[in-house]
Design an enzyme around this catalytic site. Structure first.
Site, mmCIF file in Angstrom:
data_model
loop_
_atom_site.group_PDB
_atom_site.id
_atom_site.type_symbol
_atom_site.label_atom_id
_atom_site.label_comp_id
_atom_site.label_asym_id
_atom_site.label_seq_id
_atom_site.Cartn_x
_atom_site.Cartn_y
_atom_site.Cartn_z
ATOM 1 C CG ASN A 5 -2.099 0.903 1.284
ATOM 2 O OD1 ASN A 5 -2.717 1.144 2.275
ATOM 3 N ND2 ASN A 5 -2.442 1.352 0.195
ATOM 4 C CG ASN A 8 -8.338 8.279 -0.662
ATOM 5 O OD1 ASN A 8 -8.028 7.150 -0.273
ATOM 6 N ND2 ASN A 8 -9.400 8.950 -0.297
ATOM 7 C CB CYS A 37 -4.449 5.885 5.466
ATOM 8 S SG CYS A 37 -3.520 4.453 4.468
ATOM 9 N N GLY A 38 -4.531 3.092 7.865
ATOM 10 C CA GLY A 38 -3.885 2.165 8.774
ATOM 11 C C GLY A 38 -2.575 1.922 8.359
ATOM 12 C CG ASN A 66 -12.329 1.879 1.881
ATOM 13 O OD1 ASN A 66 -11.720 2.523 1.018
ATOM 14 N ND2 ASN A 66 -12.585 2.949 3.102
ATOM 15 C CD GLU A 125 -7.408 1.254 0.035
ATOM 16 O OE1 GLU A 125 -7.566 2.399 0.539
ATOM 17 O OE2 GLU A 125 -6.271 0.474 0.338
ATOM 18 N NE ARG A 126 -13.976 6.478 1.402
ATOM 19 C CZ ARG A 126 -14.423 7.187 2.648
ATOM 20 N NH1 ARG A 126 -15.657 7.773 2.513
ATOM 21 N NH2 ARG A 126 -13.631 7.498 3.504
ATOM 22 C CB CYS A 182 -7.143 -1.964 2.584
ATOM 23 S SG CYS A 182 -8.142 -0.832 3.390
ATOM 24 N N GLY A 183 -4.834 -1.264 5.511
ATOM 25 C CA GLY A 183 -4.903 -1.573 6.808
ATOM 26 C C GLY A 183 -6.067 -1.338 7.665
ATOM 27 C CB THR A 184 -8.999 1.049 7.917
ATOM 28 O OG1 THR A 184 -8.592 1.502 6.493
ATOM 29 C CG2 THR A 184 -7.742 2.155 8.595
#
Length: 274
Positions: A11, A63, A72-73, A185, A203-204, A213-215
């Site tokens: 990411n 983004n 963002c994680g 997302n 992802e949005r 994607c962390g979150t």
């Protein structure tokens, strides 16, 4: 302009070196569009020394389409490493980052391995139905933080990953479903017999799959834990760009203390003429 390019499990982010307050609002949106296109990253992270003693760093996440994200994680883990390596962190075991979704804390485990405590869920709906071209899709809806990062978690069988084009189209349709007022997302997840999760997130703001994607991992682990689909409170998530670990604590009908652990990588530092 000096920029740093980093990624967390694939990411990817560009971090510009900016004097505090030099760019705001629409200017940062335009900068995100230009830098993400130039370095082919999923997003842009703006980091500045915190405005008060409550944090070490203030973080804005954009983004690649220029939209402002709540948090963002994987980006927060990269931000923690960037802050540590630039001498902006007082305690490497408690790195405080203030994002739009609220304060998150991170810690350095090793040179590349970082952990971040994701924002607690503000909304959990394990039985939401979302309309797509294929009809109604059952999903779990989770918002992390306040304002929350919206995530839809959709269970699939493992063979769904064999046709990523079809899965992408479903993700694109669900991402804008009326079931999600701010969009979402969309993470597709399967579970093997050892409670190991395979997942991919549309992802949005990127409007495509990302390598991680962390979150999305945090929301997926939260939903699967609350549904009783995983036995423990530590979940290993395999995403296309690498493996992330999520530990969390169940608290009644929600979860708390969502810890996301995984690698960070420094890709390059360079000068860009814009």
């Amino acid at each position: 302009m000096h920029v740093t390019v980093m990624h967390g499990a694939g990411n990817s982010f560009v971090i510009p070196t900016l004097a505090s307050g030099t760019l705001q609002g629409g200017d940062l949106r335009i900068l995100a569009l230009r830098l993400c296109a130039a370095k082919k990253t999923d997003g842009m992270i703006v980091l500045t020394p915190a405005a008060d003693e409550g944090a070490d760093l203030d973080m804005l996440f954009y983004n690649s389409d220029g939209s402002l994200g709540e948090m963002c994680g994987n980006g927060a883990r990269c931000a923690a490493r960037w802050g540590f390596e630039h001498g902006l962190v007082e305690d490497e075991t408690a790195i405080r980052i203030r994002a739009t979704a609220g304060l998150v804390t991170a810690r350095r485990i090793s040179g590349e391995l970082y952990q971040v405590r994701l924002n607690d869920p503000s909304v959990v709906d394990l039985g939401r139905l979302a309309q797509s071209d294929a009809g109604l899709t059952p999903c779990s809806y989770v918002e992390l933080g306040d304002p929350g990062i919206p995530h839809a978690v959709v269970r699939v069988f493992d063979d769904a990953f064999a046709d990523l084009d079809a899965l992408r189209e479903k993700g694109r349709a669900l991402r804008r479903s009326e079931a999600f007022p701010r969009g979402a997302n969309v993470t597709f997840a399967s579970i093997d017999e050892n409670d190991r999760v395979r997942a991919i997130t549309f992802e949005r703001g990127v409007e495509d799959f990302t390598l991680a994607c962390g979150t999305g991992c945090g929301a997926t682990a939260a939903a699967l834990c609350l549904l009783g689909d995983v036995a423990g409170e530590t979940v290993t998530v395999d995403m296309p760009g690498g493996t992330l670990s999520v530990s969390l604590r169940r608290a009644g009908d929600t979860v708390r203390d969502i810890l996301l652990t995984g690698p960070t990588a420094l890709v390059e530092e360079c000068e860009l003429a814009l």
